[in-house]
Design a protein around this motif. Structure first.
Motif, mmCIF file in Angstrom:
data_model
loop_
_atom_site.group_PDB
_atom_site.id
_atom_site.type_symbol
_atom_site.label_atom_id
_atom_site.label_comp_id
_atom_site.label_asym_id
_atom_site.label_seq_id
_atom_site.Cartn_x
_atom_site.Cartn_y
_atom_site.Cartn_z
ATOM 1 N N ALA A 1 0.844 -1.195 0.000
ATOM 2 C CA ALA A 1 0.000 0.000 0.000
ATOM 3 C C ALA A 1 0.880 1.247 0.000
ATOM 4 O O ALA A 1 1.770 1.385 0.843
ATOM 5 C CB ALA A 1 -0.915 0.012 1.223
ATOM 6 N N SER A 2 0.626 2.126 -0.957
ATOM 7 C CA SER A 2 1.369 3.377 -1.025
ATOM 8 C C SER A 2 0.446 4.488 -1.498
ATOM 9 O O SER A 2 -0.584 4.236 -2.125
ATOM 10 C CB SER A 2 2.566 3.253 -1.975
ATOM 11 N N ARG A 3 0.830 5.716 -1.212
ATOM 12 C CA ARG A 3 0.009 6.859 -1.633
ATOM 13 C C ARG A 3 -0.050 6.954 -3.146
ATOM 14 O O ARG A 3 -1.002 7.490 -3.701
ATOM 15 C CB ARG A 3 0.592 8.151 -1.044
ATOM 16 N N ARG A 4 0.972 6.428 -3.811
ATOM 17 C CA ARG A 4 1.027 6.501 -5.272
ATOM 18 C C ARG A 4 0.222 5.391 -5.939
ATOM 19 O O ARG A 4 -0.034 5.452 -7.135
ATOM 20 C CB ARG A 4 2.480 6.414 -5.740
ATOM 21 N N GLY A 5 -0.121 4.347 -5.179
ATOM 22 C CA GLY A 5 -0.830 3.228 -5.761
ATOM 23 C C GLY A 5 -0.035 2.564 -6.869
ATOM 24 O O GLY A 5 -0.525 2.328 -7.969
ATOM 25 N N GLU A 6 1.228 2.266 -6.586
ATOM 26 C CA GLU A 6 2.124 1.738 -7.605
ATOM 27 C C GLU A 6 1.674 0.370 -8.114
ATOM 28 O O GLU A 6 1.035 -0.399 -7.403
ATOM 29 C CB GLU A 6 3.548 1.641 -7.049
ATOM 30 N N VAL A 7 2.068 0.080 -9.342
ATOM 31 C CA VAL A 7 1.790 -1.212 -9.949
ATOM 32 C C VAL A 7 3.034 -2.077 -9.809
ATOM 33 O O VAL A 7 4.138 -1.661 -10.149
ATOM 34 C CB VAL A 7 1.418 -1.066 -11.437
ATOM 35 N N TYR A 8 2.861 -3.283 -9.294
ATOM 36 C CA TYR A 8 3.973 -4.200 -9.068
ATOM 37 C C TYR A 8 3.863 -5.378 -10.031
ATOM 38 O O TYR A 8 2.939 -5.465 -10.844
ATOM 39 C CB TYR A 8 3.977 -4.688 -7.618
ATOM 40 N N ASP A 9 4.819 -6.293 -9.907
ATOM 41 C CA ASP A 9 4.757 -7.483 -10.751
ATOM 42 C C ASP A 9 3.695 -8.433 -10.208
ATOM 43 O O ASP A 9 2.981 -8.120 -9.250
ATOM 44 C CB ASP A 9 6.129 -8.165 -10.839
ATOM 45 N N ALA A 10 3.610 -9.602 -10.802
ATOM 46 C CA ALA A 10 2.539 -10.541 -10.460
ATOM 47 C C ALA A 10 2.642 -11.053 -9.028
ATOM 48 O O ALA A 10 1.660 -11.575 -8.485
ATOM 49 C CB ALA A 10 2.556 -11.718 -11.430
ATOM 50 N N LEU A 11 3.804 -10.897 -8.404
ATOM 51 C CA LEU A 11 3.991 -11.426 -7.058
ATOM 52 C C LEU A 11 3.490 -10.478 -5.970
ATOM 53 O O LEU A 11 3.368 -10.859 -4.812
ATOM 54 C CB LEU A 11 5.474 -11.726 -6.810
ATOM 55 N N VAL A 12 3.206 -9.214 -6.330
ATOM 56 C CA VAL A 12 2.814 -8.213 -5.344
ATOM 57 C C VAL A 12 1.545 -7.496 -5.830
ATOM 58 O O VAL A 12 1.487 -7.023 -6.956
ATOM 59 C CB VAL A 12 3.930 -7.175 -5.118
ATOM 60 N N GLN A 13 0.559 -7.418 -4.956
ATOM 61 C CA GLN A 13 -0.683 -6.706 -5.272
ATOM 62 C C GLN A 13 -0.609 -5.298 -4.705
ATOM 63 O O GLN A 13 -0.415 -5.104 -3.517
ATOM 64 C CB GLN A 13 -1.885 -7.451 -4.688
ATOM 65 N N GLY A 14 -0.743 -4.302 -5.558
ATOM 66 C CA GLY A 14 -0.639 -2.920 -5.124
ATOM 67 C C GLY A 14 -1.974 -2.324 -4.739
ATOM 68 O O GLY A 14 -3.005 -2.628 -5.352
ATOM 69 N N PHE A 15 -1.968 -1.480 -3.717
ATOM 70 C CA PHE A 15 -3.154 -0.756 -3.262
ATOM 71 C C PHE A 15 -2.797 0.712 -3.101
ATOM 72 O O PHE A 15 -1.685 1.048 -2.662
ATOM 73 C CB PHE A 15 -3.645 -1.290 -1.905
ATOM 74 N N ARG A 16 -3.736 1.584 -3.411
ATOM 75 C CA ARG A 16 -3.554 2.998 -3.115
ATOM 76 C C ARG A 16 -3.929 3.231 -1.654
ATOM 77 O O ARG A 16 -5.059 2.997 -1.239
ATOM 78 C CB ARG A 16 -4.412 3.871 -4.032
ATOM 79 N N ALA A 17 -2.970 3.693 -0.875
ATOM 80 C CA ALA A 17 -3.201 3.888 0.558
ATOM 81 C C ALA A 17 -4.049 5.127 0.796
ATOM 82 O O ALA A 17 -3.897 6.139 0.107
ATOM 83 C CB ALA A 17 -1.875 4.021 1.286
ATOM 84 N N PRO A 18 -4.933 5.087 1.773
ATOM 85 C CA PRO A 18 -5.704 6.288 2.126
ATOM 86 C C PRO A 18 -4.825 7.280 2.866
ATOM 87 O O PRO A 18 -3.724 6.953 3.321
ATOM 88 C CB PRO A 18 -6.788 5.731 3.051
ATOM 89 N N ASP A 19 -5.305 8.496 2.975
ATOM 90 C CA ASP A 19 -4.611 9.500 3.776
ATOM 91 C C ASP A 19 -4.589 9.028 5.223
ATOM 92 O O ASP A 19 -5.638 8.720 5.804
ATOM 93 C CB ASP A 19 -5.331 10.840 3.665
ATOM 94 N N LEU A 20 -3.407 8.949 5.817
ATOM 95 C CA LEU A 20 -3.294 8.449 7.184
ATOM 96 C C LEU A 20 -3.982 9.403 8.157
ATOM 97 O O LEU A 20 -3.680 10.592 8.196
ATOM 98 C CB LEU A 20 -1.832 8.283 7.575
ATOM 99 N N GLY A 21 -4.874 8.869 8.940
ATOM 100 C CA GLY A 21 -5.602 9.663 9.911
ATOM 101 C C GLY A 21 -6.712 8.840 10.528
ATOM 102 O O GLY A 21 -6.841 7.633 10.271
ATOM 103 N N ALA A 22 -7.523 9.477 11.337
ATOM 104 C CA ALA A 22 -8.561 8.770 12.088
ATOM 105 C C ALA A 22 -9.682 8.245 11.206
ATOM 106 O O ALA A 22 -10.455 7.384 11.641
ATOM 107 C CB ALA A 22 -9.136 9.695 13.168
#
Length: 322
Positions: free
Chosen positions: A34-55
């Motif tokens: 999970a990253s703010r950039r929502g990076e695309v990885y290879d087939a071994l890693v599933q990428g997620f766009r991270a939400p803004d950290l907070g409550a």
């Protein structure tokens, strides 16, 4: 059956290296990044766009089916602070954001939560021969260190309520390929053979190579003695600023040109320049005792200081920065 793990801050210095190490064990692990950039990885890693950290962050999609979380994302030291209330902003991200993720992890059935904290929870400096230990009382004094301490306390309280297996790792200064900030400046100065007034500094500082930190984090994923513990980590060899520059120069093939300016003059110059904190980092000591980590986890740093400096230097030479 493979274990599904989530790494937050996956595009950061530590997170990127951790994802790479975890994904190399594809037979045992399913890695989500999970990253703010929502990076695309290879087939071994599933990428997620991270939400803004907070409550109010929503991690439910990223946590679905996950058994363990490595929480690397954080608000770190800000060079040009714009917030009118830095402590409140650090708390919003590092405390409220961390606990929001952890509570949702419990709801999702996550078993283990590995939190990358900071040696700043212990404090800013040590006296000669008085290294910080993992279970020392906190002497955090800046907003970042305070927020990390409060996040640790909140996680351990949540663990006591829910059974979540919380593991806390506090690294000192981390270096390795792609390092930035002051360590990158040192590389640049040495590569240009700039004369530096740091040839007579008799301090001791603990550092940790990125490879050594990642190795410990991966061990904490499965070690039965890790939950409920705070661990300090380092390379196991403490260096003076002078010795670090000399050995980094050797790694670069550029002998360090160090002038023996007295420490007191360096501190005064930093104070007059409004950078007393920089003078303290250059001349002061900060040592950590990793005996608990060694003994409880049967861990030792797999990479030596000189090996790590060489790897860092090679990456810098192959990827020059202005």
């Amino acid at each position: 059956m493979s274990l599904s793990v989530l790494v937050t801050g996956a595009s950061g210095f530590v997170g990127r290296a951790l994802v790479g190490r975890l994904s190399s064990d594809a037979r045992r692990l399913q890695v989500r990044a999970a990253s703010r950039r929502g990076e695309v990885y290879d087939a071994l890693v599933q990428g997620f766009r991270a939400p803004d950290l907070g409550a109010n962050a929503d991690w439910h999609a990223a946590l679905r089916g996950v058994q363990a979380v490595f929480h690397c994302a954080a608000r770190v030291h800000v060079m040009n602070e714009q917030s009118a209330d830095p402590l409140a902003e650090f708390r919003r991200v590092n405390v409220e954001g961390t606990l929001q993720l952890a509570r949702q992890a419990v709801e999702a059935g996550v078993r283990r939560f590995i939190f990358v904290s900071s040696i700043k929870v212990n404090g800013e400096q040590t006296l000669p021969g008085k290294a910080f230990c993992a279970d020392d009382e906190s002497q955090a004094c800046d907003p970042y260190g305070i927020s990390k301490r409060e996040a640790e306390e909140g996680l351990l309280a949540l663990a006591a309520e829910t059974g979540l297996e919380v593991v806390i790792v506090r690294p000192p200064l981390i270096y390795g390929p792609g390092v930035k900030a002051n360590f990158l400046r040192m590389l640049s100065w040495l590569n240009k053979e700039v004369p530096l007034p740091f040839g007579a500094i008799d301090n001791r500082r603990s550092l940790v190579a990125l490879d050594n930190l990642v190795d410990l984090l991966v061990l904490c994923l499965s070690h039965p003695a890790a939950p409920g513990q705070r661990f300090l980590v380092s390379d196991g060899e403490d260096l003076s600023t002078t010795e670090l520059l000399r050995r980094l120069g050797l790694a670069l093939g550029r002998p360090a040109r160090l002038l023996p300016v007295p420490q007191g003059l360096i501190k005064v110059a930093a104070l007059l320049a409004g950078r007393a904190d920089l003078g303290q980092r250059i001349c002061g000591s900060l040592q950590v005792n990793i005996d608990k980590t060694r003994n409880l986890l049967d861990w030792a740093p797999p990479v030596s200081v000189d090996q790590a400096l060489a790897k860092t230097a090679v990456h810098y030479m192959e990827n020059p920065r202005p």
